[in-house]
Motif scaffolding. Structure first.
Motif, PDB file in Angstrom:
ATOM      1  N   GLU A 191      10.488  42.024 -27.972  1.00 27.38           N
ATOM      2  CA  GLU A 191       9.508  41.638 -27.071  1.00 27.38           C
ATOM      3  C   GLU A 191       9.834  40.314 -26.601  1.00 27.38           C
ATOM      4  O   GLU A 191      10.369  39.456 -27.177  1.00 27.38           O
ATOM      5  CB  GLU A 191       8.050  41.501 -28.039  1.00 27.38           C
ATOM      6  N   PRO A 192       9.711  40.117 -25.393  1.00 32.80           N
ATOM      7  CA  PRO A 192       9.897  38.520 -24.667  1.00 32.80           C
ATOM      8  C   PRO A 192       8.889  37.804 -25.137  1.00 32.80           C
ATOM      9  O   PRO A 192       7.852  37.947 -25.426  1.00 32.80           O
ATOM     10  CB  PRO A 192       9.682  39.018 -23.333  1.00 32.80           C
ATOM     11  N   PHE A 193       9.233  36.563 -25.307  1.00 32.60           N
ATOM     12  CA  PHE A 193       8.355  35.451 -25.426  1.00 32.60           C
ATOM     13  C   PHE A 193       7.311  35.360 -24.409  1.00 32.60           C
ATOM     14  O   PHE A 193       7.942  35.460 -23.147  1.00 32.60           O
ATOM     15  CB  PHE A 193       9.161  34.066 -25.712  1.00 32.60           C
ATOM     16  N   ILE A 194       6.157  34.711 -24.567  1.00 30.55           N
ATOM     17  CA  ILE A 194       5.485  34.437 -23.555  1.00 30.55           C
ATOM     18  C   ILE A 194       5.296  33.151 -22.998  1.00 30.55           C
ATOM     19  O   ILE A 194       5.315  32.130 -23.914  1.00 30.55           O
ATOM     20  CB  ILE A 194       3.831  34.890 -23.967  1.00 30.55           C
ATOM     21  N   GLY A 195       5.356  32.962 -21.632  1.00 30.84           N
ATOM     22  CA  GLY A 195       5.403  31.640 -21.211  1.00 30.84           C
ATOM     23  C   GLY A 195       6.246  30.640 -21.617  1.00 30.84           C
ATOM     24  O   GLY A 195       7.640  30.924 -21.770  1.00 30.84           O
ATOM     25  N   VAL A 196       5.938  29.486 -22.357  1.00 27.54           N
ATOM     26  CA  VAL A 196       6.838  28.583 -22.760  1.00 27.54           C
ATOM     27  C   VAL A 196       6.856  28.729 -24.239  1.00 27.54           C
ATOM     28  O   VAL A 196       7.644  27.636 -24.933  1.00 27.54           O
ATOM     29  CB  VAL A 196       6.179  26.872 -22.565  1.00 27.54           C
ATOM     30  N   ALA A 197       6.811  29.732 -24.883  1.00 29.26           N
ATOM     31  CA  ALA A 197       6.837  30.048 -26.327  1.00 29.26           C
ATOM     32  C   ALA A 197       8.340  29.612 -26.815  1.00 29.26           C
ATOM     33  O   ALA A 197       8.546  29.239 -28.078  1.00 29.26           O
ATOM     34  CB  ALA A 197       6.322  31.288 -26.831  1.00 29.26           C
ATOM     35  N   GLU A 198       9.224  30.093 -25.843  1.00 26.31           N
ATOM     36  CA  GLU A 198      10.697  29.873 -26.336  1.00 26.31           C
ATOM     37  C   GLU A 198      10.932  28.746 -26.461  1.00 26.31           C
ATOM     38  O   GLU A 198      11.821  28.046 -27.328  1.00 26.31           O
ATOM     39  CB  GLU A 198      11.791  30.783 -25.388  1.00 26.31           C
ATOM     40  N   LYS A 199      10.215  27.866 -25.420  1.00 25.47           N
ATOM     41  CA  LYS A 199      10.746  26.381 -25.408  1.00 25.47           C
ATOM     42  C   LYS A 199      10.373  25.683 -26.767  1.00 25.47           C
ATOM     43  O   LYS A 199      10.943  24.908 -27.354  1.00 25.47           O
ATOM     44  CB  LYS A 199      10.105  25.660 -24.196  1.00 25.47           C
ATOM     45  N   LEU A 200       9.113  25.980 -26.996  1.00 29.81           N
ATOM     46  CA  LEU A 200       8.233  25.463 -28.327  1.00 29.81           C
ATOM     47  C   LEU A 200       9.398  25.993 -29.685  1.00 29.81           C
ATOM     48  O   LEU A 200       9.424  25.210 -30.561  1.00 29.81           O
ATOM     49  CB  LEU A 200       6.973  26.375 -28.655  1.00 29.81           C
ATOM     50  N   TYR A 201       9.826  27.278 -29.351  1.00 28.38           N
ATOM     51  CA  TYR A 201      10.799  27.543 -30.491  1.00 28.38           C
ATOM     52  C   TYR A 201      11.962  26.649 -30.648  1.00 28.38           C
ATOM     53  O   TYR A 201      12.277  26.138 -31.605  1.00 28.38           O
ATOM     54  CB  TYR A 201      11.180  28.995 -30.229  1.00 28.38           C
ATOM     55  N   ASP A 202      12.463  26.274 -29.428  1.00 30.03           N
ATOM     56  CA  ASP A 202      13.602  25.404 -29.671  1.00 30.03           C
ATOM     57  C   ASP A 202      13.281  24.063 -29.988  1.00 30.03           C
ATOM     58  O   ASP A 202      14.257  23.484 -30.709  1.00 30.03           O
ATOM     59  CB  ASP A 202      14.069  25.295 -28.002  1.00 30.03           C
ATOM     60  N   ASP A 203      12.110  23.431 -29.517  1.00 33.64           N
ATOM     61  CA  ASP A 203      11.597  22.340 -29.987  1.00 33.64           C
ATOM     62  C   ASP A 203      11.583  22.370 -31.338  1.00 33.64           C
ATOM     63  O   ASP A 203      11.687  21.405 -32.138  1.00 33.64           O
ATOM     64  CB  ASP A 203      10.287  21.941 -29.263  1.00 33.64           C
ATOM     65  N   TRP A 204      10.857  23.263 -32.057  1.00 31.61           N
ATOM     66  CA  TRP A 204      10.715  23.601 -33.373  1.00 31.61           C
ATOM     67  C   TRP A 204      12.135  23.304 -34.391  1.00 31.61           C
ATOM     68  O   TRP A 204      12.310  22.570 -35.152  1.00 31.61           O
ATOM     69  CB  TRP A 204       9.967  24.865 -33.970  1.00 31.61           C
ATOM     70  N   GLU A 227       5.057  13.073 -27.827  1.00 30.32           N
ATOM     71  CA  GLU A 227       5.621  13.336 -26.755  1.00 30.32           C
ATOM     72  C   GLU A 227       5.266  14.780 -26.246  1.00 30.32           C
ATOM     73  O   GLU A 227       5.413  15.160 -25.073  1.00 30.32           O
ATOM     74  CB  GLU A 227       7.291  12.981 -26.625  1.00 30.32           C
ATOM     75  N   GLY A 228       5.252  15.749 -27.417  1.00 28.45           N
ATOM     76  CA  GLY A 228       5.489  17.194 -26.976  1.00 28.45           C
ATOM     77  C   GLY A 228       4.074  17.532 -26.220  1.00 28.45           C
ATOM     78  O   GLY A 228       4.019  18.374 -24.960  1.00 28.45           O
ATOM     79  N   ARG A 229       3.121  17.046 -26.595  1.00 28.19           N
ATOM     80  CA  ARG A 229       1.834  17.364 -26.111  1.00 28.19           C
ATOM     81  C   ARG A 229       1.592  17.147 -24.416  1.00 28.19           C
ATOM     82  O   ARG A 229       1.129  17.750 -23.695  1.00 28.19           O
ATOM     83  CB  ARG A 229       0.574  16.959 -26.762  1.00 28.19           C
ATOM     84  N   ALA A 230       2.238  15.813 -24.227  1.00 24.88           N
ATOM     85  CA  ALA A 230       1.910  15.343 -22.841  1.00 24.88           C
ATOM     86  C   ALA A 230       2.897  16.152 -21.772  1.00 24.88           C
ATOM     87  O   ALA A 230       2.619  16.354 -20.635  1.00 24.88           O
ATOM     88  CB  ALA A 230       2.527  14.077 -22.749  1.00 24.88           C
ATOM     89  N   ALA A 231       3.884  16.935 -22.214  1.00 23.22           N
ATOM     90  CA  ALA A 231       4.718  17.637 -21.470  1.00 23.22           C
ATOM     91  C   ALA A 231       4.297  19.171 -21.517  1.00 23.22           C
ATOM     92  O   ALA A 231       5.054  19.893 -20.644  1.00 23.22           O
ATOM     93  CB  ALA A 231       6.305  17.532 -21.817  1.00 23.22           C
ATOM     94  N   TYR A 232       3.396  19.472 -22.206  1.00 24.47           N
ATOM     95  CA  TYR A 232       3.196  20.898 -22.331  1.00 24.47           C
ATOM     96  C   TYR A 232       2.388  21.568 -21.133  1.00 24.47           C
ATOM     97  O   TYR A 232       1.522  20.870 -20.444  1.00 24.47           O
ATOM     98  CB  TYR A 232       2.319  20.964 -23.760  1.00 24.47           C
TER      99      TYR A 232
END
Length: 245
Positions: A191-204, A227-232
């Motif tokens: 299953e593909p990541f939805i929207g920015v979820a893959e970026k969140l995974y990399d951030d994690w 910083e993360g929330r402001a760029a979300y």
């Protein structure tokens, strides 16, 4: 619903006569929450059926599930705690009657929204669990999630057969007041990541490197608030161009 809840609270609640005015407020709020919960469930069932059809699963007779009934005792108890009880706690803490009214209003909106959205969340989660063709779900956030919700969304697709032991991002289908997250069904094991979820995974991965358990959670939270929330940017369910490898 939130606007209507606030209107009922402000028009019917008398801060000088809390116990006397509360029954009328509660009687007006109960059907509002029940109706919103039914609407949430109906939207979730419709969305589930649409996603299932788009996934090419086919018409095999499966019908999305209803949420569990909302017991009136639970609903009234929740309203009592976030209404007169919260008001009296604020007064006891030295707040003015207006400040106490505002504090209770915030709690009441959060709780009533939670109970209403629970209708759709349960319909979605129970459908995923009962559907043999569903492989799992992804957590989709609103446009301004807290660190906890962003962390859970970073897991991406969570499969029914997944082993989550040792992963501090467990609890993907748990919610809190003022949370607008939703589970979104998956129908493949790639299953593909939805929207920015893959970026969140990399951030994690980046922010928690070398840490585990609560230390990883705290590290991600510190980064998110700084910083993360402001760029979300809110996820786009139509964006399925990226997949986790």
């Amino acid at each position: 619903m939130a606007r209507t809840v606030l209107q009922v609270w402000r028009e019917l609640m008398n801060p000088a006569k809390v116990d006397a005015s509360w029954p009328a407020v509660r009687s007006a709020l109960v059907p509002l929450v029940e109706q919103a919960r039914e609407q949430s469930a109906a939207l979730a069932r419709s969305a589930y059926a649409d996603v299932r059809s788009e996934a090419g699963v086919g018409d095999d007779g499966f019908r999305p599930k209803d949420p569990l009934p909302l017991l009136i005792e639970r609903l009234e108890r929740s309203l009592d705690v976030t209404g007169p009880v919260e008001f009296k706690k604020a007064i006891a803490a030295g707040k003015t009657p207006q400040q106490a009214m505002d504090a209770a209003a915030v709690r009441m909106v959060g709780t009533t929204q939670y109970l209403a959205l629970e209708g759709g969340r349960q319909a979605m989660q129970r459908s995923i669990s009962a559907d043999e063709k569903a492989t799992g779900w992804s957590r989709v956030t609103d446009g301004d999630p807290c660190a906890w919700c962003a962390m859970l969304a970073s897991r991406g697709p969570v499969y029914k057969s997944a082993q989550t032991a040792g992963d501090p991002r467990q609890g993907g289908n748990t919610y809190h007041d003022h949370c607008a997250c939703q589970a979104w069904p998956a129908f493949t094991l790639n299953e593909p990541f939805i929207g920015v979820a893959e970026k969140l995974y990399d951030d994690w991965l980046r922010e928690t490197r070398g840490r585990g358990g609560k230390h990883a959670v705290n590290a991600f939270r510190r980064w998110w608030e700084s910083e993360g929330r402001a760029a979300y940017q809110a996820p786009d369910r139509s964006d399925s161009s990226t997949q986790r490898t």
